[in-house]
Design an enzyme around this catalytic site. Structure first.
Site, short mmCIF file in Angstrom:
data_model
loop_
_atom_site.label_atom_id
_atom_site.label_comp_id
_atom_site.label_asym_id
_atom_site.label_seq_id
_atom_site.Cartn_x
_atom_site.Cartn_y
_atom_site.Cartn_z
CB THR A 71 12.67 -7.70 -7.87
OG1 THR A 71 14.00 -7.11 -6.99
CG2 THR A 71 11.99 -9.40 -7.02
CD GLU A 90 10.57 -10.43 -2.89
OE1 GLU A 90 9.43 -10.44 -3.80
OE2 GLU A 90 11.13 -9.13 -3.55
CD1 TRP A 131 -0.33 7.11 3.96
CD2 TRP A 131 -1.01 5.29 4.34
NE1 TRP A 131 1.04 6.39 4.53
CE2 TRP A 131 0.45 5.48 5.07
CE3 TRP A 131 -1.24 4.11 4.96
CZ2 TRP A 131 0.94 4.41 5.55
CZ3 TRP A 131 -0.63 3.07 5.93
CH2 TRP A 131 0.75 3.45 5.96
#
Ligand code: ADP
Length: 544
Positions: free
Chosen positions: A185, A329, A443
């Site tokens: 990654t 992934e 958020w």
């Protein structure tokens, strides 16, 4: 009772064998470091790939050995893509744009036995080689004339290796779950982690992305992966295009607007794939020089949120920009935002709202969103949770790393992305867990704010980061890069944002910078921005 069908393993070389048999004269065009073009056919590529497989065996490489590549999108790299896993080894594509220390970490973690490098990365390899004890040798992917003069004295020459070999090679047959490729990654949110692909996952994924409505390549198309071959197997395009006999264009290192347009027009590229920043540069260049992207008619864009300016920009050239979501992934395809006939009658802005989402899973990928306790959340298009996925091309563990936190007990991969999913299954990424801005316990979606800021004609690139705040603990702040010679005021910025978000989402200030820093794969480096501009009172901050 078992079925009575043949158990033919899905192995990577069969793709190139197929292309060479049924599309022998279809071209692979590859742009060299010096910008000259190399052309050959699938039939010729197969012959060289078999020779390369013989050469790998002659070097003493054994089944399961890792072989690193440091290379751009070019035909020799393509040969490595098939010969290394085909001969039973693991092709470890290393991102040459990472920091030297990160590359050393990755190569040592993988215990690579050989490095195959483009000539341009020879100085980088020379600078690292003393710190890479597992590496037994280096092969420079070029001809004798391209060998570096006074460095890497013992390096072998790729073309010399091939000349010495026979074009006859019987691909070994083995379990399709055998490891084929390794990719780390890019480390946007931490230390790079190794993802180990298998022949089965790669072939299934290449077949899956070829479905109509996804990448859906055809034998009448010219396909150009702009996404680098060191990044998630160039999204598997170098496997998916030969699988259907599409003509393949590998653009080499020159990926700026003029460099891309030259090869798109010169080679008649009809479909391509890459990250948003690359396409922004292309469209800006087209606008400045009054040129069109034709004959390109389809572009798959992913790796970061796709802003509306990009979708509109391509539409102005009669090209369709399709948003995809994925990760190293997930091989990478996890979702694609493709509309169907049910959406035909929707108003234009509702259709656009769907195109701006990451999209629906293809067959093979399941997704869900969960809360902090791991409880599945409703698909109502509003509730946010961590996105989890599973399927035959999703990682089940990391290479050489016990990171159980990223995998749930019931077999799902935790993506670290925060998203919503609507009743039709359209998933939308609102943030990454580590980028999340929490203000007074609530958020804020940085991606949504960034897309709005890009609606202002002066804004070239926008990032929203969390800055420290005494009262709310965190507040959002805009970091903006502008088009050359353009300006923006706080009032103008407020005007593009205000109608679309709750009042408490609107940042109090913004900072104009010359350049926004990017990761090696073209994503905004939020960690660096937070470090530079995350303090509560920054001297460059302007009120909005
Ligand atoms: P890294 O995790 O190091 O950035 P990856 O290339 O694997 O490397 O990046 C995967 C991440 O990229 C996803 O987890 C997601 O946050 C982001 N991403 C990919 N596609 C999209 C998209 N269409 N919209 C928003 N974010 C995306």
């Amino acid at each position: 009772m078992l079925g009575l069908m043949m158990d033919a393993p899905l192995l990577i070389p069969s793709i190139l064998e197929y292309a060479a048999k049924y599309h022998p004269n279809t071209e692979i065009v590859s742009r060299n470091e010096d910008h000259s073009l190399h052309r050959y056919t699938y039939a010729e590529a197969l012959v060289r790939t078999r020779k390369l497989a013989n050469a790998l065996n002659r070097l003493g490489l054994k089944a399961g050995d890792r072989v690193a590549t440091l290379a751009w999108n070019n035909y020799r790299h393509l040969e490595m893509y098939y010969a290394v896993p085909g001969a039973g080894m693991v092709c470890h594509t290393v991102n040459p744009r990472l920091f030297k220390e990160q590359i050393e970490y990755i190569i040592n973690d993988a215990q690579d036995q050989y490095i195959f490098t483009d000539p341009c990365f020879a100085p980088l390899v020379e600078a690292m080689i003393m710190n890479l004890p597992s590496v037994k040798g280096v092969v420079v992917m070029g001809s004798r004339e391209q060998m570096p003069g006074n460095i890497l004295h013992r390096a072998l020459c790729y073309e010399d290796l091939l000349v010495a070999e026979s074009p006859v090679f019987e691909w070994p047959q083995f379990d399709e779950r055998t490891a084929s490729g390794l990719c780390y990654t890019s480390g946007t949110t931490g230390h790079p982690k190794g993802v180990l692909y298998s022949h089965r996952s790669t072939v299934l994924h290449a077949m899956a992305i070829n479905q109509p409505g996804l990448f859906g390549f055809g034998p009448d198309e010219t396909v150009m992966p702009v996404v680098p071959m060191f990044h998630v197997n160039a999204w598997c395009v170098p496997y998916a295009a030969p699988l259907v006999g599409a003509r393949l264009v590998l653009p080499g290192p020159r990926l700026d607007g003029p460099g891309l347009l030259e090869v798109i027009r010169g080679e008649g590229v009809t479909v391509s794939a890459g990250v948003p920043t690359i396409w922004m540069n292309l469209l800006n260049h087209c606008a400045q020089t009054n040129q069109s992207v034709a004959p390109m008619r389809r572009v798959v864009i992913g790796g970061a949120a796709v802003p509306q300016v990009l979708i509109d920009g391509f539409a102005a050239h009669q090209a369709l920009a399709v948003q995809g979501w994925g990760m190293t992934e997930t091989s990478p395809l996890g979702a694609v935002s493709v509309l169907d006939t049910r959406h035909d009658d929707l108003p234009a802005e509702d259709r656009m709202a769907l195109q701006l989402k990451a999209g629906r899973s293809p067959f093979g990928i399941e997704m869900r969103i969960t809360d902090a306790e791991g409880k599945a959340l409703p698909w109502d298009g509003k509730t946010r949770g961590e996105l989890e996925v599973r399927g035959p091309w999703v990682a089940s563990a990391y290479y050489n790393l016990d990171d159980r936190d990223q995998f749930t007990k019931d077999g799902w991969f935790r993506t670290g992305d925060i998203s919503t999913i609507d009743a039709d299954g359209f998933m939308n990424i609102v943030d990454r867990v580590k980028d999340v801005i929490k203000t007074g316990g609530e958020w804020i979606s940085s991606i949504e704010l960034e897309n709005l800021a890009l609606q202002h004609p002066s804004v070239r690139e926008a990032a929203v980061i969390a800055r420290a705040d005494t009262k709310w603990s965190e507040r959002p702040r805009f970091i903006l890069a502008l088009h050359p010679g353009k300006t923006i005021t706080g009032a103008e910025l407020r005007k593009v944002v205000e109608p679309f978000v709750a009042r408490w989402w609107i940042p109090e200030d913004f900072i104009v910078v010359d350049e926004i820093p990017h990761t090696a794969t073209g994503k905004i480096l939020k960690t660096a921005l937070r470090e530079l501009y995350g303090v509560e009172n920054h001297p460059d901050a302007q009120k909005m």
